[in-house]
Write a protein that holds these residues in place. Sequence first.
Motif, short mmCIF file in Angstrom:
data_model
loop_
_atom_site.label_atom_id
_atom_site.label_comp_id
_atom_site.label_asym_id
_atom_site.label_seq_id
_atom_site.Cartn_x
_atom_site.Cartn_y
_atom_site.Cartn_z
N ILE A 176 0.84 -1.19 0.00
CA ILE A 176 0.00 0.00 0.00
C ILE A 176 0.88 1.25 0.00
CG2 ILE A 176 -1.75 1.29 1.29
CD1 ILE A 176 -2.65 -1.40 2.49
N ARG A 177 0.59 2.17 -0.88
CA ARG A 177 1.37 3.40 -0.96
C ARG A 177 0.52 4.55 -1.49
NH1 ARG A 177 7.01 4.11 -1.23
NH2 ARG A 177 7.89 2.87 0.46
N LEU A 205 -8.54 3.38 7.40
CA LEU A 205 -8.39 2.29 8.37
C LEU A 205 -7.36 1.26 7.89
CD1 LEU A 205 -12.15 1.69 9.27
CD2 LEU A 205 -10.42 2.78 10.71
N ILE A 206 -7.41 0.94 6.58
CA ILE A 206 -6.45 -0.01 6.01
C ILE A 206 -5.03 0.53 6.14
CG2 ILE A 206 -5.68 -1.18 3.90
CD1 ILE A 206 -8.56 -1.07 2.89
N GLU A 207 -4.85 1.79 5.75
CA GLU A 207 -3.53 2.40 5.77
C GLU A 207 -2.97 2.50 7.19
OE1 GLU A 207 -1.44 6.16 3.55
OE2 GLU A 207 -3.28 6.56 4.67
N ASN A 208 -3.82 2.89 8.13
CA ASN A 208 -3.38 3.02 9.52
C ASN A 208 -2.87 1.70 10.07
OD1 ASN A 208 -3.98 5.73 9.58
ND2 ASN A 208 -5.99 5.47 10.54
N ILE A 234 -6.65 -8.22 10.13
CA ILE A 234 -7.44 -6.98 10.12
C ILE A 234 -7.37 -6.32 8.75
CG2 ILE A 234 -7.59 -4.64 11.07
CD1 ILE A 234 -6.61 -5.77 13.74
N ILE A 235 -6.17 -6.28 8.17
CA ILE A 235 -6.01 -5.66 6.85
C ILE A 235 -6.83 -6.40 5.80
CG2 ILE A 235 -4.35 -5.18 5.00
CD1 ILE A 235 -2.25 -4.70 7.16
N LYS A 236 -6.81 -7.74 5.83
CA LYS A 236 -7.59 -8.53 4.88
C LYS A 236 -9.08 -8.25 5.02
CE LYS A 236 -6.50 -12.94 4.63
NZ LYS A 236 -6.03 -14.28 5.05
N ALA A 237 -9.55 -8.15 6.26
CA ALA A 237 -10.97 -7.88 6.49
C ALA A 237 -11.37 -6.51 5.95
CB ALA A 237 -11.28 -7.98 7.99
#
Length: 287
Positions: A16-17, A131-134, A145-148
């Motif tokens: 992720i970027r 939320l994903i990035e954090n 958590i990232i996958k969800a």
Amino acid sequence: MNTASDFNLEKSVIYIRNLNNCPPSYLNDPSRKEFFEIVWLKNENALHALSPHSEIDSKGDWIYLIPPYRVHQLNKAGKNGELISFKRSVLEGEDKEFLLDLFKIFNVQGEFSCLRLDGETAKELASIYSLIENEYQKPENNLIIIKALLKVFILKLVQVKEHDFTSQDINQKRVYEFLMLLESNYQQIRNTDFYAGKIGISSKRLNQILKDKLNKTGMQIIHDRIILEAKRKIIHSELTIKEISYDLGFSDRPYFSRFFKKQTNQTPEEFQKQAKNHIESKFNTLI
């Protein structure tokens, strides 16, 4: 799984970027071909040519969904937006309905898919992305958590494109089964009877379903997959055309060349030259 400070795409399953901070090492990494890419352009012009009669302003929020092993690459230099790249293994274990939606919105039988976002949708996706990035940026991030969260993000994209592919039924599941079987067998088995038998229906019925859902017959999809792999090898490998033809299961190079030209209206050599000129002149953009 790598983080912003630890770049190793080969060992990663998700990357992720911010596009403004996407290093050339990512763009040129050979392992990148294995990733699904979600490229979110924010307040940017579209990278693909809009219809001459389109009333849509080219500048806005665009999401490009690029499946693995595609011919075109994306030059991210100077773009405002976000990038989420992930391997299919990230979503292993998900139900067939979700994976079929994933395949559909990423246009796995083509080069890429594109969604135009309205303001409200962009705001909702921004909340999920945050939320994903954090979580991703944490030193001890949690892949579960990232996958969800990634699944929620993708489901929102599916909702955006729901007018194309919404209701889940038995035939859509059969399309998914066919595509999964094809990925594992297309280089060896190129007749619809095999795939229909594995799914438990007749070849005629399989063709009817594929024609209805994807507007192509089983043989057309098989041929498309072979051509896609041939194009990938021509662009991304050091193999000669002759080696590629044998690698793809063709008995000789002339047979492969005839097949390639019948499907694409150009010889493998012509495509190789065109692809090289495309990359040099367009600097790896989608146009």
